[in-house]
Design a protein around this motif. Sequence first.
Motif: not given
Length: 377
Positions: A218-236
Motif C-alpha cells: 500500500t502507500a504506507e506498508d509492505i508485507v513480505l513472505n520470507l523464504t531464505s537467508s543465504g543458503n539457509a531456509d527461512a519462513q515467516g
Amino acid sequence: MKIRSILACSALAYGAVVTVMVTPQIVGAAVPMPSSTVLAQQADLNLVGEGEGTLSIGSRPSQTVTFVTVTSRPNQQVEISLRLADGNLQRWEGQLVSRTATEAQIQLTSAGAADATGTLTVRYQDNSLISLSGSGTLDGQPLSILFTIGDDSVGRPPVPSVVTLTQAGQGVFGLQGRSNQNISFASVTVQPDNSAELSIRLADGNNIAFAGQQTRKTAEDIVLNLTSSGNADAQGPANIRYGPNNSIITISSNGTLDGQPFFIQFSGQQATAQPPVVPPAAGAVICTGQMQNGWQYRAEVANQRFTEIRWERSGAEPTVSTLRFYRNNAQGQPVYRGSFRAATELALVDLSGGNPRPGSQVSIGVEEWGWSRGNCR
C-alpha cells in the motif's frame, strides 16, 4: 522503440453511429429500446494494442502476450487475437454482451477448435486501448489473461519500478540459542516481479539478508513472505512501514531460520517533518481532488508546468511528490511523472493541453489506487 496504441471506430455498413432513433409516437406509452439494438447502433470495435501481458492456461507455464487485437463482426460476434512472445498467434471467439464509452464485456465461446467459457473486459479511453483482462476455462482448464498497453501515459499509472527503502535506526535481532543482537541499519528492495530482499546490519558490522516475495503493498506498508537467508531456509512474514524519502519507519518479523525461531524488531530514526502547506501566491493555479482511498491532493503549477503534488489524509503524515515532465500523450496533453513516498509510481495528465488555468482539469493516477479527476482554480 516508441510503442503506440490505436483504437479505430468505423461506421456500420448501413450508416454512421446513431445516437437518436425515431420511433412511432404512441400516446401515453414508452417504447423501450432492446439492449441488442443499442449495441447494434454503436460503431464497430476495431482495437489494436502493443504492450505486455500474461496468459495462463491450466498447469502450463505462463506465456507472455505482446500484441492484441479485438474486432467485432455482425451479430455482435467478436474475434480476439493474441500474439505471444514466441511468435505464436491465438484466436478466440466471443459475443459482445455489453458496452459503454470506455469498456466492453465479451463472453468467450471458443478458442480455435477448443471450447472456451468466461468473460473478458476490454477497456479503452480517449480513443486508445488500455487493457484486456478476464478469466474462464479453455477445454475445461482454468484460463486467465491480463494485458496492458505499453503507452502508460494514457489511462493507467506507470509500470512499477524497483522500490528501495533504507534507514538507520535501532532494533533487535533474536535467534533461538543465541544472544540477542542490536540492529543499526535496515534496507528493503522490491523488484517489479515482487521478488524482495530484507537486509539488517548488526552492531558488530555483520549483515543478515533475507530473500522473499512481496505479498502486499500500500502507500504506507509492505508485507513480505520470507523464504531464505543465504543458503539457509527461512519462513515467516515481514511487515515494513515506510514514509517519505524512502525511509523505513518500522520492521516487524518473526518465523524460523533453518528451523530455529527468530524475530526482528526495528524502528527507524524519526524522519524530518514535511514543510507546512503554504497558500498559493496571488494568481497561481492549483488543482485539487481526492483519490478513492481518501488521500486528498493539491497539484501546484509554476510557469505553466506542474511541479509537485501535496498529499493529505486524516491520521496520516502529509507528504509531497515532486513531478517531472515526461512527454505529451497522443492528445497533446502534457504528462508528468513522480512517486508517492518514493515507492509508489504516479502520473499526472494536464487535460488543459499545457495551459492550466482556473476551470481546467487534471487526471491523476497512482499505482494500485486508480485514477481521479481534479479541478483547477
